[in-house]
Design a protein around this motif. Structure first.
Motif, mmCIF file in Angstrom:
data_model
loop_
_atom_site.group_PDB
_atom_site.id
_atom_site.type_symbol
_atom_site.label_atom_id
_atom_site.label_comp_id
_atom_site.label_asym_id
_atom_site.label_seq_id
_atom_site.Cartn_x
_atom_site.Cartn_y
_atom_site.Cartn_z
ATOM 1 N N SER A 113 43.501 -4.692 -6.395
ATOM 2 C CA SER A 113 44.557 -3.719 -6.075
ATOM 3 C C SER A 113 44.836 -3.718 -4.569
ATOM 4 O O SER A 113 45.972 -3.469 -4.137
ATOM 5 C CB SER A 113 44.153 -2.317 -6.540
ATOM 6 O OG SER A 113 42.980 -1.881 -5.880
ATOM 7 N N ARG A 114 43.818 -3.997 -3.766
ATOM 8 C CA ARG A 114 44.011 -4.099 -2.317
ATOM 9 C C ARG A 114 44.944 -5.270 -1.991
ATOM 10 O O ARG A 114 45.795 -5.159 -1.104
ATOM 11 C CB ARG A 114 42.675 -4.310 -1.606
ATOM 12 C CG ARG A 114 41.686 -3.158 -1.708
ATOM 13 C CD ARG A 114 40.419 -3.508 -0.939
ATOM 14 N NE ARG A 114 39.490 -2.392 -0.840
ATOM 15 C CZ ARG A 114 38.377 -2.404 -0.107
ATOM 16 N NH1 ARG A 114 38.069 -3.495 0.591
ATOM 17 N NH2 ARG A 114 37.588 -1.345 -0.066
ATOM 18 N N VAL A 115 44.749 -6.368 -2.688
ATOM 19 C CA VAL A 115 45.572 -7.550 -2.450
ATOM 20 C C VAL A 115 47.032 -7.239 -2.763
ATOM 21 O O VAL A 115 47.941 -7.556 -1.977
ATOM 22 C CB VAL A 115 45.087 -8.744 -3.307
ATOM 23 C CG1 VAL A 115 46.005 -9.953 -3.118
ATOM 24 C CG2 VAL A 115 43.654 -9.107 -2.947
ATOM 25 N N PHE A 116 47.276 -6.597 -3.902
ATOM 26 C CA PHE A 116 48.645 -6.281 -4.289
ATOM 27 C C PHE A 116 49.289 -5.329 -3.279
ATOM 28 O O PHE A 116 50.460 -5.485 -2.923
ATOM 29 C CB PHE A 116 48.670 -5.664 -5.690
ATOM 30 C CG PHE A 116 48.086 -6.548 -6.763
ATOM 31 C CD1 PHE A 116 48.172 -7.931 -6.666
ATOM 32 C CD2 PHE A 116 47.448 -6.003 -7.857
ATOM 33 C CE1 PHE A 116 47.626 -8.760 -7.648
ATOM 34 C CE2 PHE A 116 46.903 -6.805 -8.850
ATOM 35 C CZ PHE A 116 46.995 -8.192 -8.734
ATOM 36 N N ASP A 117 48.529 -4.351 -2.821
ATOM 37 C CA ASP A 117 49.030 -3.394 -1.842
ATOM 38 C C ASP A 117 49.382 -4.095 -0.532
ATOM 39 O O ASP A 117 50.466 -3.897 0.036
ATOM 40 C CB ASP A 117 47.980 -2.306 -1.604
ATOM 41 C CG ASP A 117 48.474 -1.175 -0.702
ATOM 42 O OD1 ASP A 117 49.665 -1.156 -0.354
ATOM 43 O OD2 ASP A 117 47.638 -0.314 -0.345
ATOM 44 N N ARG A 145 37.098 -8.682 -8.719
ATOM 45 C CA ARG A 145 38.180 -7.932 -9.370
ATOM 46 C C ARG A 145 38.384 -6.527 -8.815
ATOM 47 O O ARG A 145 39.517 -6.057 -8.756
ATOM 48 C CB ARG A 145 37.918 -7.869 -10.874
ATOM 49 C CG ARG A 145 38.240 -9.168 -11.593
ATOM 50 C CD ARG A 145 37.824 -9.156 -13.036
ATOM 51 N NE ARG A 145 38.064 -10.454 -13.661
ATOM 52 C CZ ARG A 145 37.472 -10.858 -14.769
ATOM 53 N NH1 ARG A 145 36.600 -10.064 -15.379
ATOM 54 N NH2 ARG A 145 37.752 -12.041 -15.272
ATOM 55 N N PRO A 146 37.337 -5.826 -8.390
ATOM 56 C CA PRO A 146 37.572 -4.466 -7.869
ATOM 57 C C PRO A 146 38.507 -4.398 -6.663
ATOM 58 O O PRO A 146 39.069 -3.330 -6.389
ATOM 59 C CB PRO A 146 36.157 -3.995 -7.493
ATOM 60 C CG PRO A 146 35.256 -4.746 -8.424
ATOM 61 C CD PRO A 146 35.895 -6.106 -8.526
ATOM 62 N N ILE A 147 38.694 -5.492 -5.939
ATOM 63 C CA ILE A 147 39.558 -5.419 -4.751
ATOM 64 C C ILE A 147 40.957 -5.997 -4.998
ATOM 65 O O ILE A 147 41.754 -6.080 -4.055
ATOM 66 C CB ILE A 147 38.921 -6.117 -3.535
ATOM 67 C CG1 ILE A 147 38.847 -7.633 -3.735
ATOM 68 C CG2 ILE A 147 37.554 -5.537 -3.223
ATOM 69 C CD1 ILE A 147 38.472 -8.381 -2.471
ATOM 70 N N THR A 178 52.937 -17.707 -1.815
ATOM 71 C CA THR A 178 51.823 -18.363 -2.500
ATOM 72 C C THR A 178 51.103 -17.409 -3.448
ATOM 73 O O THR A 178 50.485 -17.846 -4.419
ATOM 74 C CB THR A 178 50.828 -18.912 -1.471
ATOM 75 O OG1 THR A 178 50.536 -17.896 -0.508
ATOM 76 C CG2 THR A 178 51.411 -20.110 -0.734
ATOM 77 N N GLY A 179 51.174 -16.112 -3.193
ATOM 78 C CA GLY A 179 50.482 -15.157 -4.042
ATOM 79 C C GLY A 179 51.098 -14.966 -5.398
ATOM 80 O O GLY A 179 50.442 -14.447 -6.310
ATOM 81 N N ARG A 180 52.340 -15.374 -5.593
ATOM 82 C CA ARG A 180 53.028 -15.155 -6.859
ATOM 83 C C ARG A 180 52.940 -16.339 -7.817
ATOM 84 O O ARG A 180 53.380 -16.243 -8.958
ATOM 85 C CB ARG A 180 54.503 -14.825 -6.587
ATOM 86 C CG ARG A 180 54.711 -13.397 -6.105
ATOM 87 C CD ARG A 180 56.173 -13.093 -5.875
ATOM 88 N NE ARG A 180 56.385 -11.654 -5.730
ATOM 89 C CZ ARG A 180 57.442 -11.104 -5.168
ATOM 90 N NH1 ARG A 180 58.402 -11.885 -4.686
ATOM 91 N NH2 ARG A 180 57.567 -9.793 -5.078
ATOM 92 N N VAL A 227 42.687 -12.297 -6.227
ATOM 93 C CA VAL A 227 41.317 -12.785 -6.035
ATOM 94 C C VAL A 227 40.454 -12.583 -7.268
ATOM 95 O O VAL A 227 39.456 -13.282 -7.452
ATOM 96 C CB VAL A 227 40.658 -12.114 -4.818
ATOM 97 C CG1 VAL A 227 41.361 -12.507 -3.540
ATOM 98 C CG2 VAL A 227 40.636 -10.594 -4.978
ATOM 99 N N GLY A 228 40.823 -11.627 -8.119
ATOM 100 C CA GLY A 228 40.042 -11.392 -9.327
ATOM 101 C C GLY A 228 40.067 -12.559 -10.285
ATOM 102 O O GLY A 228 39.155 -12.715 -11.098
#
Length: 272
Positions: free
Chosen positions: A135-139, A131-133, A158-160, A123-124
């Protein structure tokens, strides 16, 4: 199901599955699930389709409100896409969200459905202020893949794909896919389940476009924050949701005919 032989499809989720960003509440929403249903109906003319998704729902609400009705419909195919609304909450718990998803994966696969889910893009790169979140998306993506593997759930990655963060695939609010974005998501799921006629064209980049200057980019961020981020934060502070008072637009399995290039859902039941 071999060779994409699905006769019933149920979609569970939030605004992305409901179709926000692809049409509107005046002319009707389409979205990736409707588009996927059209692809399915082209292969299986007797397909019946239900969409239980409601905007604003977090993963726990999708599980508590939609899983039971979905199981009662006994679908051949189900998509479960939720978690973005959780990502945006101050008290995000990736393990809790993944737990809700896994419970849905477990119940639906045990009932005989082929279940498909998605991973989420960075999302960043879509909204720099978000951008601060990232890392939440990756987790969450890592946990989605692990839960899916435990239950034989298909993951459309789709995220990759780099194209997933192209702004042209997103609506002006940067939270919902644009019509082109919904089209690509539907194509990603079709490929993931090996639907006849599907391929990896959805991963291809769009034609290059002019890169905005730093001043133009900063101005765009400020306009986005004023038009969308501010009102969204205001609703959160007031405890309001865009889904308050809304119900599923298509709660029953109904026939669907496929007409290329148009929304072909019949018996559509729009929410008000």
């Amino acid at each position: 199901m071999p060779n994409g032989e699905y006769l019933s499809y149920v979609a569970l989720g939030d605004s992305q599955t409901e179709g926000l960003g692809d049409g509107d509440d005046t002319v009707g929403l389409r979205g990736f699930a409707d588009r996927l249903a059209e692809h399915l109906a082209a292969v299986n003319p007797g397909l019946r389709y239900a969409n239980l998704a409601v905007r604003g729902r977090v993963a726990g609400q999708v599980r508590s409100e939609q899983l039971g009705p979905a199981l009662a419909l006994r679908p051949d195919l189900a998509t479960v896409v939720t978690g973005v609304n959780d990502l945006l909450r101050p008290r995000f718990d990736a393990a809790e969200v993944a737990g809700h998803l896994e419970e849905m994966f477990s119940a639906l696969t045990a009932a005989g459905a082929h279940v498909v889910t998605l991973t989420f893009p960075n999302v960043g790169k879509i909204a720099p202020l978000a951008r601060p979140i990232r890392s939440r998306v990756f987790d969450l993506n890592t946990r989605i893949r692990a839960a899916a593997a435990r239950h034989g759930v298909t993951v459309a990655e789709t995220g990759r794909q780099a194209v997933a963060t192209d702004p042209r695939l997103w609506s002006a609010d940067r939270l919902h896919a644009s019509p082109l974005g919904h089209e690509r998501i539907a194509a990603a799921v079709a490929q993931a389940i090996h639907l006849p006629g599907s391929d990896d064209a959805w991963t291809l980049p769009l034609p290059p476009q002019r890169v905005p200057t730093a001043v133009q980019a900063a101005g765009a961020e400020l306009r986005w924050a004023a038009a969308f981020l501010g009102p969204w934060l205001g609703r959160r502070l007031r405890g309001q949701s865009s889904g308050n008072g809304r119900t599923a637009k298509r709660p029953q399995l109904l026939p669907l005919t496929a007409t290329p290039g148009s929304a072909a859902v019949t018996g559509r039941q729009e929410s008000s």
